[in-house]
Scaffold this motif. Structure first.
Motif, short mmCIF file in Angstrom:
data_model
loop_
_atom_site.label_atom_id
_atom_site.label_comp_id
_atom_site.label_asym_id
_atom_site.label_seq_id
_atom_site.Cartn_x
_atom_site.Cartn_y
_atom_site.Cartn_z
N LEU A 156 0.82 -1.21 0.00
CA LEU A 156 0.00 0.00 0.00
C LEU A 156 0.85 1.26 0.00
N THR A 157 2.00 1.23 0.69
CA THR A 157 2.87 2.41 0.66
C THR A 157 3.47 2.60 -0.73
N SER A 158 3.77 1.50 -1.40
CA SER A 158 4.32 1.59 -2.75
C SER A 158 3.28 2.15 -3.71
N VAL A 159 2.05 1.67 -3.62
CA VAL A 159 0.98 2.12 -4.52
C VAL A 159 0.61 3.57 -4.24
N VAL A 160 0.43 3.92 -2.97
CA VAL A 160 0.09 5.31 -2.63
C VAL A 160 1.24 6.24 -2.98
N GLY A 161 2.48 5.79 -2.75
CA GLY A 161 3.63 6.60 -3.13
C GLY A 161 3.65 6.88 -4.62
N SER A 366 3.26 -0.20 -9.96
CA SER A 366 3.78 -0.58 -8.65
C SER A 366 3.17 -1.90 -8.20
N TYR A 367 1.87 -2.05 -8.40
CA TYR A 367 1.17 -3.28 -8.01
C TYR A 367 1.67 -4.47 -8.84
N TRP A 368 1.75 -4.28 -10.16
CA TRP A 368 2.20 -5.36 -11.05
C TRP A 368 3.62 -5.82 -10.70
N SER A 369 4.52 -4.86 -10.49
CA SER A 369 5.92 -5.22 -10.24
C SER A 369 6.10 -5.85 -8.86
N PHE A 370 5.36 -5.36 -7.87
CA PHE A 370 5.43 -5.96 -6.53
C PHE A 370 4.92 -7.40 -6.57
#
Length: 409
Positions: A156-161, A366-370
């Protein structure tokens, strides 16, 4: 609109805002809100005779077919209700797309208020992070996972970032840039507390892609320069010791078991897929195959013995969103890829002047790569995040002819 229907619509709004406020802090409350969304959609269809629209009839049909076909597909994959139930439990959050779209269609300002409620939820998580940091700052090793675990906080921090950085890059409006900057700083702080390299790498990749998508040389050059400075400062923080050790560490032996275990899990998943390449094993129904592979793992070296023993005492998936989808659903995986890649990118490209278009592109990247290194979209809170992003994407159809939104005012 009658007075009673106005009250009904206001109640629906309240449910959406409660969903937003609980989004990053109370998964159980968010799930209750999703249940209410089902109820309201049913009432809309059968009592008020409303036609549920998503701005594109073909996309609406695709989502409905995806859910129905997925349920039957999983039933026939394992010939029991458990796989079908697991698939629907993961993807029940599709209703978020229909609920948000119907509200925004009737009242466009609802989208802004919903995002504000989500930001308030994110601020709650931020304050929990501060409290966690104060209590643990003197400990050598700690990871923040106050909401559904470390990895959920990390994604979530990656996506929101990424979303917030998209606002900074794409908007000329000072309010949006300032809001984006504040959210980005909060995201970096929380990401640092999770000490998760996957989140850092996926966020960095999404920012890099968004910079190039801006097609502005000054923005690209200044963004990369600022990014390098921020990364340099980030790695100087005492809490970033784990990042400095493992971000670019490609070792697969016991000195970096995170890499070694993932590679073995990926091998396991590929083998399981080959056993049922058409229908798959059914969502979350391949534990027997997983164990069979583990029992046949070699034990020639100490590392192989260690990994085999670890797998016997835990783990049951590929730690990879895509390999999990392959093993669970076989060639149905193609429809999943069409949904989360092709359709969302096509919508955002078609409605590229949508206020949040670039931010959503960054969020999806971000979601895809994570998902390459973690089993997203298979359990817990992660599917809710994905379907909410799809819902925000679908909302772009409601602003196709709205001048202020197109201009980002």
């Amino acid at each position: 609109m009658t007075f009673n229907k106005k009250i009904y619509f206001n109640i629906k709004e309240i449910v959406l805002y409660l969903f937003g406020i609980s989004f990053f802090t109370n998964f159980h409350m968010a799930k209750y809100c999703v249940t209410l969304m089902f109820f309201f959609i049913i009432v809309d269809i059968f009592l008020f005779k409303e036609k549920i629209e998503l701005g594109n009839e073909r996309i609406k049909k695709f989502i409905i077919i995806f859910i129905i076909l997925g349920i039957f597909w999983n039933f026939f994959a394992d010939f029991n209700y458990k796989a079908a139930r697991a698939f629907f439990k993961i993807n029940r959050y599709f209703i978020i797309v229909f609920f948000i779209s119907s509200l925004v269609k009737n009242k466009k300002v609802v989208l802004k208020y919903f995002l504000i409620s989500v930001i308030l939820s994110y601020l709650q998580l931020f304050f929990k992070g501060i409290d966690f940091y104060i209590k643990n700052r003197l400990i050598n090793y700690y990871r923040f996972g106050e909401f559904e675990g470390v990895m959920d906080v990390a994604i979530l921090t990656s996506v929101v970032g990424a979303f917030s950085c998209g606002l900074i890059i794409s908007k000329n409006n000072f309010k949006y840039k300032l809001c984006g900057l504040i959210l980005f700083i909060i995201s970096c702080f929380l990401l640092m507390l999770t000490q998760t390299r996957g989140a850092l790498l996926s966020l960095s990749l999404s920012i890099l892609v968004m910079l190039f998508l801006s097609k502005k040389i000054k923005v690209i050059c200044s963004g990369i320069a600022i990014g390098l400075v921020v990364l340099g400062l980030f790695f100087q923080m005492p809490q970033s010791a784990r990042f400095k050790y493992n971000v670019f560490n490609t070792s697969t032996d016991r000195t970096n078991m995170s890499n070694g275990l993932r590679i073995e899990m990926w091998k396991n998943a590929i083998w399981r897929f080959k056993q049922h390449p058409i229908l798959g094993s059914g969502t979350k129904q391949d534990q027997k195959l997983f164990d069979e592979y583990v029992n046949n793992m070699p034990e020639k070296t100490e590392d192989e013995k260690l990994y085999k023993n670890i797998f016997k005492n835990g783990y049951d998936d590929a730690h990879n969103m895509y390999l999990n989808a392959l093993t669970d659903n076989g060639i149905f995986f193609v429809l999943q890829i069409i949904l989360i890649f092709v359709i969302v990118l096509w919508i955002l490209l078609k409605n590229k002047n949508y206020r949040y278009s670039l931010s959503l592109v960054g969020s999806f990247i971000s979601y895809w790569s994570f998902g390459i290194t973690w089993p997203l979209w298979r359990h817990g809170w992660d599917p809710m995040l994905l379907w909410t992003l799809i819902g925000l994407t679908i909302c772009s159809y409601n602003f196709e002819n709205t001048k202020d939104e197109l201009e980002g005012k």
